[in-house]
Scaffold this motif. Structure first.
Motif, mmCIF file in Angstrom:
data_model
loop_
_atom_site.group_PDB
_atom_site.id
_atom_site.type_symbol
_atom_site.label_atom_id
_atom_site.label_comp_id
_atom_site.label_asym_id
_atom_site.label_seq_id
_atom_site.Cartn_x
_atom_site.Cartn_y
_atom_site.Cartn_z
ATOM 1 N N ALA A 159 10.208 17.909 -76.760
ATOM 2 C CA ALA A 159 10.614 17.982 -78.163
ATOM 3 C C ALA A 159 12.114 17.765 -78.357
ATOM 4 N N SER A 160 12.920 18.035 -77.317
ATOM 5 C CA SER A 160 14.378 17.869 -77.431
ATOM 6 C C SER A 160 14.848 16.451 -77.129
ATOM 7 N N CYS A 161 13.965 15.616 -76.607
ATOM 8 C CA CYS A 161 14.381 14.278 -76.168
ATOM 9 C C CYS A 161 15.020 13.466 -77.294
ATOM 10 N N GLY A 162 16.144 12.831 -76.986
ATOM 11 C CA GLY A 162 16.810 11.964 -77.945
ATOM 12 C C GLY A 162 17.765 12.656 -78.885
ATOM 13 N N ALA A 163 17.780 13.991 -78.880
ATOM 14 C CA ALA A 163 18.729 14.732 -79.718
ATOM 15 C C ALA A 163 20.086 14.781 -79.007
ATOM 16 N N TYR A 164 21.095 15.289 -79.701
ATOM 17 C CA TYR A 164 22.444 15.348 -79.150
ATOM 18 C C TYR A 164 22.982 16.772 -79.174
ATOM 19 N N LEU A 165 23.746 17.118 -78.131
ATOM 20 C CA LEU A 165 24.416 18.410 -78.044
ATOM 21 C C LEU A 165 25.917 18.188 -77.937
ATOM 22 N N ASP A 166 26.684 19.028 -78.610
ATOM 23 C CA ASP A 166 28.121 19.094 -78.385
ATOM 24 C C ASP A 166 28.368 20.209 -77.377
ATOM 25 N N VAL A 167 29.019 19.869 -76.280
ATOM 26 C CA VAL A 167 29.254 20.815 -75.192
ATOM 27 C C VAL A 167 30.761 20.952 -74.982
ATOM 28 N N THR A 168 31.255 22.187 -74.992
ATOM 29 C CA THR A 168 32.678 22.456 -74.811
ATOM 30 C C THR A 168 32.891 23.198 -73.507
ATOM 31 N N GLY A 169 33.794 22.684 -72.676
ATOM 32 C CA GLY A 169 34.119 23.301 -71.401
ATOM 33 C C GLY A 169 35.604 23.561 -71.283
#
Length: 314
Positions: free
Chosen positions: A85-95
């Motif tokens: 269900a998450s495929c193709g979505a985008y995440l903003d990741v902060t490191g």
């Protein structure tokens, strides 16, 4: 230590010395009476977790997508991968070194919720490669820009008697995909954990109309999709930003979609909490009239104020 993931990749983890991470939050879990858990994709509320990186050993991850041109992608654990269900979505990741936007591309069977396994390229943008594991903050992006309009790929082995299609560049989580052949009525496809939408009894000979609806109720209908297994068919349709559109398949079809020269500018997509806060991207090569929005069938209600995607039905 080095751990091996079957089929797709080799994963690299730090050996000792990693700081203990507090407050690793997973997504909310819905429970069956039997006690089994129902997985859900990441939400738009920022969460804390940890990140590792891996190198893709094959040509594709579990989402059956082509590797993004910028090589920025992420594999999620079973809970957050949520059976595709998450495929193709985008995440903003902060490191520790900054922020990166990554596309959900793969699954990480050994990763708990909150453990994101990034491509090496993405990891190096926000952390030092030598560390192997870093603390992060992450959230799902609402209405992100995509490098190209929606594409459709009919799976090898498909025919008029067994329909299977992969949808890409849809940006938000998808709620439903419906397919009609010629003048026939729409049939609802079911999603697989490898990110294809199936109609086991087939959808007819085509050409097809495919109605795509995301978890926010945005819809796009693409027409002229041919039964051409293994070919990526490009459209002029985009679905983000509260859009309700229809577009035909472009006449020229190529195996992969070429990113536009303005992709870098589009990378600064709005992450406003409500889909209505952004505007729809213009269509290219669109020849069909706009359609009426069709709310996804059998889907939980979406709280647009919170802009959290609805969890898939268990």
């Amino acid at each position: 230590m080095t751990a091996h993931r079957p089929r797709f990749s080799v994963r690299w983890l730090a050996a000792g010395g990693a700081a203990v991470l507090a407050g690793i939050l997973g997504v909310a879990m819905l429970l069956h009476d039997s006690g089994a858990a129902c997985a859900a994709p990441p939400g738009t509320t920022q969460k804390t977790g940890k990140a590792t990186f891996y190198d893709l050993a094959g040509t594709s991850g579990n989402c059956s997508l082509e590797v993004p041109a910028d090589d920025l992608y992420v594999a999620l654990g079973p809970e957050q991968y949520s059976k595709g269900a998450s495929c193709g979505a985008y995440l903003d990741v902060t490191g520790p070194k900054g922020k990166v936007r990554v596309k959900v591309f793969d699954s990480c069977p050994e990763c708990p919720a909150g453990h994101l396994d990034l491509s090496r390229t993405a990891f190096k943008k926000i952390g030092n490669e030598i560390d192997g594991i870093i603390p992060i903050k992450y959230k799902l992006v609402t209405n992100p820009a995509t490098p190209a309009p929606i594409t459709v790929r009919i799976k090898e082995g498909a025919s008029r008697y067994w329909f299977a299609a992969r949808i890409d560049n849809h940006a938000n989580l998808l709620a439903s995909v419906k397919v009609a052949s010629g003048s026939s009525s729409f049939r609802t496809a079911s999603r697989t954990d490898y990110n294809y939408w199936l109609i086991d009894a087939g959808a007819g000979p085509g050409p097809y109309k495919i109605k795509i609806t995301d978890v926010y109720g945005n819809t796009a209908t693409v027409t002229g999709v041919k039964m051409s297994p293994g070919t990526v068919q490009k459209t002029g349709a985009r679905i983000t930003g509260g859009s309700t559109t229809a577009a035909t398949i472009e006449k020229a079809k190529t195996p992969t979609a070429k990113a536009s020269s303005s992709a870098a500018a589009k990378a600064k997509a709005s992450t406003a909490p409500s889909p209505s806060a952004t505007t729809a991207a213009p269509l290219t090569e669109s020849t069909a009239a706009a359609t009426t929005s069709d709310a996804p069938a059998n889907q939980p209600a979406v709280d647009l104020a919170a802009a959290e995607p609805a969890a898939p039905a268990c």
